[in-house]
Design a protein around this motif. Structure first.
Motif, mmCIF file in Angstrom:
data_model
loop_
_atom_site.group_PDB
_atom_site.id
_atom_site.type_symbol
_atom_site.label_atom_id
_atom_site.label_comp_id
_atom_site.label_asym_id
_atom_site.label_seq_id
_atom_site.Cartn_x
_atom_site.Cartn_y
_atom_site.Cartn_z
ATOM 1 N N ARG A 1 8.679 -20.183 -18.677
ATOM 2 C CA ARG A 1 8.566 -19.132 -17.659
ATOM 3 C C ARG A 1 7.133 -19.081 -17.138
ATOM 4 N N MET A 2 6.927 -18.291 -16.100
ATOM 5 C CA MET A 2 5.587 -18.034 -15.588
ATOM 6 C C MET A 2 4.986 -16.879 -16.391
ATOM 7 N N VAL A 3 3.691 -16.969 -16.696
ATOM 8 C CA VAL A 3 3.005 -15.938 -17.478
ATOM 9 C C VAL A 3 1.607 -15.705 -16.907
ATOM 10 N N ARG A 4 1.012 -14.605 -17.334
ATOM 11 C CA ARG A 4 -0.402 -14.315 -17.079
ATOM 12 C C ARG A 4 -1.054 -14.095 -18.443
ATOM 13 N N PRO B 1 -4.406 -15.413 -12.886
ATOM 14 C CA PRO B 1 -3.343 -15.970 -12.050
ATOM 15 C C PRO B 1 -2.123 -16.346 -12.896
ATOM 16 N N GLU B 2 -0.973 -16.444 -12.253
ATOM 17 C CA GLU B 2 0.229 -16.886 -12.953
ATOM 18 C C GLU B 2 0.121 -18.371 -13.274
ATOM 19 N N ASN C 1 -1.711 -24.946 -15.364
ATOM 20 C CA ASN C 1 -1.807 -24.603 -13.952
ATOM 21 C C ASN C 1 -0.594 -25.224 -13.242
ATOM 22 N N ASP D 1 -4.074 -9.307 -17.330
ATOM 23 C CA ASP D 1 -3.572 -8.615 -16.141
ATOM 24 C C ASP D 1 -4.147 -9.159 -14.839
ATOM 25 N N LYS E 1 2.188 -21.674 -15.733
ATOM 26 C CA LYS E 1 3.459 -22.074 -16.345
ATOM 27 C C LYS E 1 3.319 -22.104 -17.863
#
Length: 175
Positions: A150-153, A159-160, A131, A156, A162
């Motif tokens: 990078r930011m990921v999910r 939430p994004e 988070n 779908d 790290k």
């Protein structure tokens, strides 16, 4: 025993650990930083253990392990490796009851898990998701040698979060 450190032992979870898992998964910090798993009863906790860690042990040979104090056998958290379909590499996960934070236990257990990934599984890279607001977990990952990727999910509608990565070389030495 599965993994052992100076102060801790990590072992496979069993359905007998359902009471502890029920408590851990309903800690406000777990729900905020990791997510609400919808585990509200002992039966829910048993189902979580069977469908999660036990299924992972059967499929991959690893999963989340119970973290216990070596001296007393008292369970204080979970730590281990996950294999998610969305990632090529394994990722590390950990959670401790709040009363055991800031004592070095998370770093100690995560270091043992990282060594296991390198030495027993032959992993050359381990991932971690966190988070973005969980600064203490980010600091722990950085101590272990992880770097922000990078930011990921994870899905779908999730939430994004790290994504961090750590290359495991033969010279890797956990703190």
């Amino acid at each position: 025993m599965f993994l052992e450190t100076e102060r801790l032992q990590l072992r496979r979870l069993s359905v007998d650990d359902a009471e502890f898992i029920l408590r851990l998964l309903n800690e406000p910090s777990f729900i905020q930083n990791i997510g609400d798993r919808g585990v509200r009863t002992i039966e829910d906790a048993r189902a979580y253990i069977i469908k999660g860690p036990l299924a992972s042990y059967d499929k991959f040979g690893f999963g989340l392990w119970l973290v216990e104090l070596k001296e007393s056998g008292l369970p204080i958290g979970i730590s281990g490796l996950l294999k998610r379909e969305v990632f090529e590499d394994v990722d590390i996960g950990y959670a401790l009851l709040p009363e055991y934070w800031s004592r070095g236990y998370a770093l100690e257990s995560a270091s043992a898990v990282m060594s296991y990934a390198r030495d027993k599984l032959g992993s050359t890279r381990v991932l971690a998701v966190v988070n973005p607001d969980n600064q203490s977990s980010i600091r722990l990952l950085e101590k272990l040698g992880f770097q922000y990727d990078r930011m990921v999910r994870l899905s779908d509608d999730a939430p994004e979060i790290k994504l961090f990565a750590c290359a495991l070389h033969q010279s890797f030495a956990p703190p």
